[in-house]
Design a protein around this motif. Structure first.
Motif, mmCIF file in Angstrom:
data_model
loop_
_atom_site.group_PDB
_atom_site.id
_atom_site.type_symbol
_atom_site.label_atom_id
_atom_site.label_comp_id
_atom_site.label_asym_id
_atom_site.label_seq_id
_atom_site.Cartn_x
_atom_site.Cartn_y
_atom_site.Cartn_z
ATOM 1 N N GLY A 122 -13.955 -9.172 -3.676
ATOM 2 C CA GLY A 122 -14.909 -9.072 -4.781
ATOM 3 C C GLY A 122 -14.818 -7.751 -5.525
ATOM 4 O O GLY A 122 -14.100 -6.834 -5.122
ATOM 5 N N GLU A 123 -15.580 -7.632 -6.606
ATOM 6 C CA GLU A 123 -15.530 -6.442 -7.451
ATOM 7 C C GLU A 123 -16.036 -5.192 -6.744
ATOM 8 O O GLU A 123 -15.749 -4.067 -7.163
ATOM 9 N N ASP A 124 -16.809 -5.380 -5.677
ATOM 10 C CA ASP A 124 -17.302 -4.221 -4.923
ATOM 11 C C ASP A 124 -16.320 -3.772 -3.845
ATOM 12 O O ASP A 124 -16.635 -2.903 -3.047
ATOM 13 N N GLY A 125 -15.113 -4.376 -3.840
ATOM 14 C CA GLY A 125 -14.110 -3.974 -2.859
ATOM 15 C C GLY A 125 -14.351 -4.548 -1.478
ATOM 16 O O GLY A 125 -13.736 -4.119 -0.504
ATOM 17 N N ARG A 126 -15.260 -5.501 -1.393
ATOM 18 C CA ARG A 126 -15.519 -6.146 -0.099
ATOM 19 C C ARG A 126 -14.933 -7.557 -0.090
ATOM 20 O O ARG A 126 -14.694 -8.166 -1.139
ATOM 21 N N ILE A 127 -14.729 -8.046 1.133
ATOM 22 C CA ILE A 127 -14.153 -9.379 1.293
ATOM 23 C C ILE A 127 -15.240 -10.424 1.048
ATOM 24 O O ILE A 127 -16.335 -10.332 1.604
ATOM 25 N N VAL A 128 -14.926 -11.382 0.194
ATOM 26 C CA VAL A 128 -15.884 -12.446 -0.122
ATOM 27 C C VAL A 128 -15.647 -13.643 0.807
ATOM 28 O O VAL A 128 -16.592 -14.248 1.309
ATOM 29 N N ALA A 129 -14.380 -13.981 1.012
ATOM 30 C CA ALA A 129 -14.066 -15.160 1.836
ATOM 31 C C ALA A 129 -12.665 -15.030 2.408
ATOM 32 O O ALA A 129 -11.793 -14.394 1.810
ATOM 33 N N ILE A 130 -12.486 -15.621 3.578
ATOM 34 C CA ILE A 130 -11.134 -15.820 4.145
ATOM 35 C C ILE A 130 -11.095 -17.254 4.621
ATOM 36 O O ILE A 130 -11.906 -17.651 5.470
ATOM 37 N N GLU A 131 -10.193 -18.018 4.079
ATOM 38 C CA GLU A 131 -10.171 -19.449 4.410
ATOM 39 C C GLU A 131 -8.730 -19.915 4.561
ATOM 40 O O GLU A 131 -7.822 -19.378 3.930
ATOM 41 N N ALA A 132 -8.549 -20.938 5.375
ATOM 42 C CA ALA A 132 -7.248 -21.608 5.460
ATOM 43 C C ALA A 132 -7.093 -22.539 4.254
ATOM 44 O O ALA A 132 -8.094 -22.971 3.665
ATOM 45 N N GLY A 133 -5.845 -22.812 3.902
ATOM 46 C CA GLY A 133 -5.571 -23.778 2.840
ATOM 47 C C GLY A 133 -5.565 -23.163 1.452
ATOM 48 O O GLY A 133 -5.530 -21.950 1.288
ATOM 49 N N GLU A 134 -5.622 -24.041 0.452
ATOM 50 C CA GLU A 134 -5.548 -23.610 -0.953
ATOM 51 C C GLU A 134 -6.919 -23.145 -1.428
ATOM 52 O O GLU A 134 -7.940 -23.744 -1.073
ATOM 53 N N PRO A 135 -6.959 -22.090 -2.241
ATOM 54 C CA PRO A 135 -8.251 -21.653 -2.790
ATOM 55 C C PRO A 135 -8.786 -22.675 -3.792
ATOM 56 O O PRO A 135 -8.009 -23.394 -4.423
ATOM 57 N N PRO A 136 -10.119 -22.748 -3.938
ATOM 58 C CA PRO A 136 -10.678 -23.669 -4.938
ATOM 59 C C PRO A 136 -10.241 -23.275 -6.341
ATOM 60 O O PRO A 136 -10.057 -22.095 -6.628
ATOM 61 N N ALA A 137 -10.077 -24.249 -7.172
ATOM 62 C CA ALA A 137 -9.539 -24.020 -8.525
ATOM 63 C C ALA A 137 -10.404 -23.063 -9.341
ATOM 64 O O ALA A 137 -9.908 -22.322 -10.185
ATOM 65 N N SER A 138 -11.707 -23.060 -9.091
ATOM 66 C CA SER A 138 -12.613 -22.254 -9.910
ATOM 67 C C SER A 138 -12.577 -20.763 -9.561
ATOM 68 O O SER A 138 -13.101 -19.939 -10.278
ATOM 69 N N SER A 139 -11.957 -20.393 -8.437
ATOM 70 C CA SER A 139 -12.020 -18.992 -8.016
ATOM 71 C C SER A 139 -11.087 -18.115 -8.850
ATOM 72 O O SER A 139 -10.366 -18.606 -9.711
ATOM 73 N N SER A 140 -11.135 -16.820 -8.586
ATOM 74 C CA SER A 140 -10.497 -15.850 -9.488
ATOM 75 C C SER A 140 -9.008 -16.149 -9.686
ATOM 76 O O SER A 140 -8.325 -16.654 -8.809
#
Ligand SMILES: [Zn+2]
Length: 461
Positions: free
Chosen positions: A48-66
């Motif tokens: 995220g913009e604050d330099g922190r981790i927002v998510a860690i997930e297996a597989g493909e990221p959702p289309a709407s993400s950055s």
């Protein structure tokens, strides 16, 4: 005089701090080192913009993400190393006292050169040490600062340098013995903590601890440190049971006074802790005291091998440190892991004594736990700072943990990120001129060495 944080320090800290664009890191080999997460993830990490981790997930990221993507496929993504015991300024003095154990080595370094330090030396040497550690993949360090420079202001340059370096740090502070009374000594530390906490979020100081020196300077000093640490809710780290001869002569017998003085509590962190007795180990573990193991330094200074598997069995929390770069002599966490693990395997002729996963966890999450910053750093998990390394491994990779521990060194580090900001790429520091700093350090050391040439080393600690 009140401690000061330089203006440059504050501005640079903010500049290297929290302003990043959100992005994803894609990799088929994400090692989170999070508790209970030993499975390698083929997926993505969102920062995220604050330099922190927002998510860690297996597989493909959702289309709407950055949309911004750091493509690390084919490379290993892991948390930055955490080093729990360091003296960053020592990076300017490698290779000294080559045939010496601890006290001979101290004589060749601290007691020979210390009194010749001048304004600016501690700043340059500490900044050099911090940047050198980042090149080697250490993103969080505990700087066990030392008072060898002539004045308190010179001493505090260690703090200013770390604020500028960009590496996360915990400042292990020495109470100013030039102040005549306890309240004044404590007030300086209280002011420093308050001044740091008042800075906007984004500076790299994760917290403070006390560097306990009273164990070598008498019961009064020790009890003062213990009471200040307990009152301020800080941990106290001490060098203890490092050199064998000193441990047998006085170190082990000092334990009684430590115990009676209330110094053995869950805020006590031992550095080294090699030559323990059964009683010292049992009482320390039961009290919740912790330790930092420094195998590179312990090998170099012939200090001995801490029986870490036994300590862990006894319930002692153990983290790893590279120690100062004058006794390591390279601040290389890969070499540090191998030194410790191989020494144990050689001693026991048993490859099961410690696994690759265990030693890697010890140099990341476990050390963060010992330093009590595991809610911020030490593993890759949502909410924590995006402090991570991208490693270009030797191929083929059969087991990423084994490839990291056995077959990697700093030359495999593609990039180093702190708070989501890239700090090192292909061995090059991006936010400081390291080659220029190296020249400055060499000039300063040459001046100190020339001044020390015709003077007798001091003979105290
Ligand atoms: Zn040390």
């Amino acid at each position: 005089m009140k401690p000061t944080i330089t203006r440059t320090a504050v501005l640079l800290a903010l500049a290297t701090g929290s302003i990043v664009h959100a992005y994803q890191v894609r990799s088929d080999m994400i090692l989170t080192m999070a508790d209970g997460q030993a499975t390698v993830i083929d997926g993505y990490m969102e920062v995220g913009e604050d330099g922190r981790i927002v998510a860690i997930e297996a597989g493909e990221p959702p289309a709407s993400s950055s949309e911004e993507i750091v493509d690390a496929r084919g490379r290993i993504v892991m948390p930055g190393f955490v080093s729990g015991h360091n003296h960053l300024w020592q990076s300017a003095f490698r290779g000294l006292g080559a045939d010496q154990e601890l006290y001979g080595w101290l004589k060749s370094l601290h007691w020979t050169f210390g009194r010749h330090f001048e304004t600016g030396d501690m700043y340059a040497f500490t900044l050099h040490g911090a940047l050198d550690q980042m090149v080697n993949g250490i993103t969080t360090t505990l700087n066990h600062s030392q008072t060898i420079a002539p004045s308190y202001e010179d001493y505090m340059e260690q703090f200013a340098a770390e604020m500028d370096a960009g590496q996360h740090f915990i400042y292990s502070y020495v109470l100013d013995s030039d102040e005549p009374d306890v309240e004044a000594r404590k007030a300086k530390l209280v002011d420093l903590i308050a001044e740091t906490e008042a800075l906007l979020d984004g500076h790299p100081c994760l917290g403070f601890g006390l560097h306990g020196v009273g164990i070598y300077r008498g019961a009064d000093k020790m009890s003062e440190e213990v009471s200040v640490a307990k009152e301020l809710g800080l941990d106290m780290q001490v060098h203890y049971l490092e050199e064998k001869a000193e441990s047998l002569k006085s170190g082990q017998s000092n334990f009684q006074a430590m115990k009676e003085g209330g110094a053995v509590w869950d805020g006590l962190v031992y550095a080294h802790f090699i030559h323990v007795t059964d009683e010292i180990l049992n009482v320390s573990a039961a009290a919740g005291a912790k330790m930092i193991w420094n195998p590179l330094s312990n090998g170099r200074l012939a200090s001995g091998l801490a029986d870490v598997p036994r300590y862990i069995d006894q319930g002692l929390q153990v983290g790893l440190g590279v120690d100062g770069a004058a006794s390591a002599d390279i601040a290389d966490p890969f070499q540090n892991m191998r030194m410790g693990m191989y020494a144990l395997r050689m001693r026991d002729s048993d490859a099961g004594i410690m696994s690759c996963y265990q030693i890697l966890e010890m140099h990341t999450l476990k050390t963060a736990e010992v330093l009590e910053v595991e809610d911020q750093v030490g593993s890759l998990a949502p909410g924590k700072y995006a402090d991570f390394l991208i490693i270009d491994p030797v191929s083929p990779v059969f087991d990423p943990y084994a490839t990291l521990v056995f077959a990697s060194d700093a030359s495999n580090i593609e990039s180093v990120w702190v708070r989501g900001v890239k700090q090192v790429e292909a061995g090059e520091v991006l936010k400081h001129d390291l080659p220029e700093l190296r020249s400055e350090v060499a000039e300063r050391v040459a001046r100190i060495a020339a001044a020390a040439k015709n003077t007798k080393p001091e003979d105290h600690m």
